[in-house]
Design a protein around this motif. Structure first.
Motif, PDB file in Angstrom:
ATOM      1  N   UNK A 149      11.486   7.188  12.186  1.00 15.10           N
ATOM      2  CA  UNK A 149      11.881   5.961  13.059  1.00 15.10           C
ATOM      3  C   UNK A 149      11.935   4.705  12.114  1.00 15.10           C
ATOM      4  N   UNK A 150      11.375   4.519  11.264  1.00 15.37           N
ATOM      5  CA  UNK A 150      11.160   3.446  10.449  1.00 15.37           C
ATOM      6  C   UNK A 150      11.382   3.597   8.867  1.00 15.37           C
ATOM      7  N   UNK A 151      11.583   2.731   8.190  1.00 16.57           N
ATOM      8  CA  UNK A 151      11.753   2.914   6.735  1.00 16.57           C
ATOM      9  C   UNK A 151      10.602   3.194   6.186  1.00 16.57           C
ATOM     10  N   UNK A 152      11.001   3.690   4.788  1.00 12.32           N
ATOM     11  CA  UNK A 152       9.791   4.136   3.926  1.00 12.32           C
ATOM     12  C   UNK A 152       8.787   2.928   3.843  1.00 12.32           C
ATOM     13  N   UNK A 153       7.619   3.322   3.767  1.00  7.46           N
ATOM     14  CA  UNK A 153       6.576   1.972   3.699  1.00  7.46           C
ATOM     15  C   UNK A 153       5.510   2.359   2.668  1.00  7.46           C
ATOM     16  N   UNK A 154       5.569   1.441   1.665  1.00  6.37           N
ATOM     17  CA  UNK A 154       4.369   1.275   0.489  1.00  6.37           C
ATOM     18  C   UNK A 154       4.442  -0.310   0.121  1.00  6.37           C
ATOM     19  N   UNK A 155       3.976  -1.012   1.030  1.00  6.72           N
ATOM     20  CA  UNK A 155       4.007  -2.387   0.903  1.00  6.72           C
ATOM     21  C   UNK A 155       2.917  -3.237   1.502  1.00  6.72           C
ATOM     22  N   UNK A 156       2.902  -4.498   1.631  1.00  2.00           N
ATOM     23  CA  UNK A 156       2.126  -5.405   2.089  1.00  2.00           C
ATOM     24  C   UNK A 156       0.593  -5.461   1.407  1.00  2.00           C
ATOM     25  N   UNK A 157       0.301  -5.341   0.035  1.00  8.48           N
ATOM     26  CA  UNK A 157      -0.962  -5.345  -0.456  1.00  8.48           C
ATOM     27  C   UNK A 157      -2.107  -6.267   0.392  1.00  8.48           C
ATOM     28  N   UNK A 158      -3.103  -6.052   0.165  1.00 12.93           N
ATOM     29  CA  UNK A 158      -4.162  -6.837   0.603  1.00 12.93           C
ATOM     30  C   UNK A 158      -5.585  -6.380  -0.513  1.00 12.93           C
ATOM     31  N   UNK A 159      -6.020  -7.471  -1.201  1.00 15.29           N
ATOM     32  CA  UNK A 159      -7.076  -7.026  -2.144  1.00 15.29           C
ATOM     33  C   UNK A 159      -8.369  -7.561  -1.442  1.00 15.29           C
ATOM     34  N   UNK A 160      -9.583  -6.674  -1.781  1.00 10.33           N
ATOM     35  CA  UNK A 160     -10.747  -7.169  -1.440  1.00 10.33           C
ATOM     36  C   UNK A 160     -11.753  -6.433  -2.355  1.00 10.33           C
ATOM     37  N   UNK A 161     -13.112  -6.683  -2.316  1.00 10.91           N
ATOM     38  CA  UNK A 161     -14.273  -6.122  -2.977  1.00 10.91           C
ATOM     39  C   UNK A 161     -15.150  -5.621  -2.031  1.00 10.91           C
TER      40      UNK A 161
END
Length: 326
Positions: A149-161
């Motif tokens: 229903x939607x395109x491939x997703x491997x996006x929107x990185x968010x970093x933390x520790x």
């Protein structure tokens, strides 16, 4: 209602930021494209990253007319299509900007990948793109699937520790869930905490509710009780969670363990409020700020969550771009 802060020349949507406590300024990085492309949705394939500053998300000092593309897709690089949403962190010797892009020569040109750019000075607007790639793998969908229903997703990185270990959240899709309901929040762990080598260990999703086609722009915070709050954005058309009644918008899950979220989602700001790809701003009592889906630009919601930051202090780490080239 708060006014929408529109760029004088460009259509603006997703944004992320670095807050400088010394100057009390937010350094904004935002996706932008020519407004003429918006009606046909072609702006997504012409996106570049702009830079601006604000002290309150009510008045924004945009970069100049010829400087709105501080990070744009280079011709001779794997990130040769458009630049999509990312994250910015401060390190010992500068700043790292993690971003999403695609290679037009790979598969159908929609397979997403995570890249890294570096600058010594956030005010210079001169970013060096490394050759680093963090591609999809493990239990995460590698490319578009027929009937999705939607395109491939491997996006929107968010970093933390957490406990001195660096992690990354991503919007992803699972290979284990039904097509159309396989939107998940993925998790990576950086090996040896070495940002220059960029070797990431792929872990199980921290959220796999089998209720969304995609879960975009994930972020992690802490609530007033000290529990973890995982937030993400979804369009109403991609929201199949029974508890939300297809509200879409900014939603969240709560857990005492950031490695595993489950239970019932709660809607923080439904899509009908006209904001999307929202960020929670802990410096503003956790107020929700997003891009105006009708006009473009960035707008405050007035809705305050009181969420706090998780550990985002990367000041003891360095980055050597020469290890990977540009």
């Amino acid at each position: 209602m708060f006014p929408s802060m529109r760029h004088p020349y460009r259509y603006v949507w997703d944004f992320w930021y670095y807050f400088d406590p010394k100057t009390a300024l937010y350094h904004l990085f935002y996706l932008n494209a020519d407004e003429i492309l918006v009606p046909s949705a072609k702006h997504h394939h012409a996106a570049c990253v702009g830079y601006a500053v604000t002290s309150d998300f009510l008045r924004i000092e945009w970069s100049g007319e010829k400087e709105f593309d501080i990070l744009k897709p280079p011709k001779h690089h794997w990130a040769n299509t458009s630049i999509w949403s990312g994250d910015i962190i401060k390190i010992k010797n500068g700043f790292l900007l993690f971003y999403t892009s695609r290679n037009r020569e790979l598969d159908d040109g929609m397979t997403q990948n995570i890249g890294v750019a570096y600058t010594e000075d956030i005010l210079s607007n001169r970013w060096q793109l490394s050759l680093m790639q963090i591609p999809p793998g493990y239990c995460y969908q590698l490319k578009n699937s027929l009937g999705d229903l939607s395109t491939h997703a491997w996006r929107d990185p968010f970093l933390f520790q957490d406990n001195g270990q660096i992690y990354m959240l991503l919007s992803a899709k699972s290979t284990k869930e039904p097509i159309g309901r396989n939107g998940v929040v993925g998790l990576l762990r950086l090996k040896d905490n070495n940002l220059s080598k960029g070797e990431w260990e792929y872990l199980d999703p921290i959220l796999s509710p089998c209720s969304y086609s995609e879960m975009e722009v994930p972020q992690l915070y802490k609530d007033s009780q000290g529990k973890y709050e995982l937030v993400f954005s979804t369009w109403a058309k991609n929201d199949f969670a029974a508890a939300t009644r297809q509200a879409g918008g900014l939603q969240g899950f709560t857990s005492s363990n950031f490695r595993k979220f489950s239970g019932i989602p709660h809607v923080l700001l439904p899509e009908k409020y006209g904001l999307y790809a929202c960020r929670v701003i802990p410096e503003l009592d956790g107020e929700i700020v997003g891009f105006d889906t009708q006009e473009g630009g960035i707008r405050r919601s007035g809705v305050k969550t009181n969420f706090k930051h998780v550990d985002r202090d990367f000041s003891k780490y360095s980055f050597n771009i020469n290890e990977l080239g540009i």
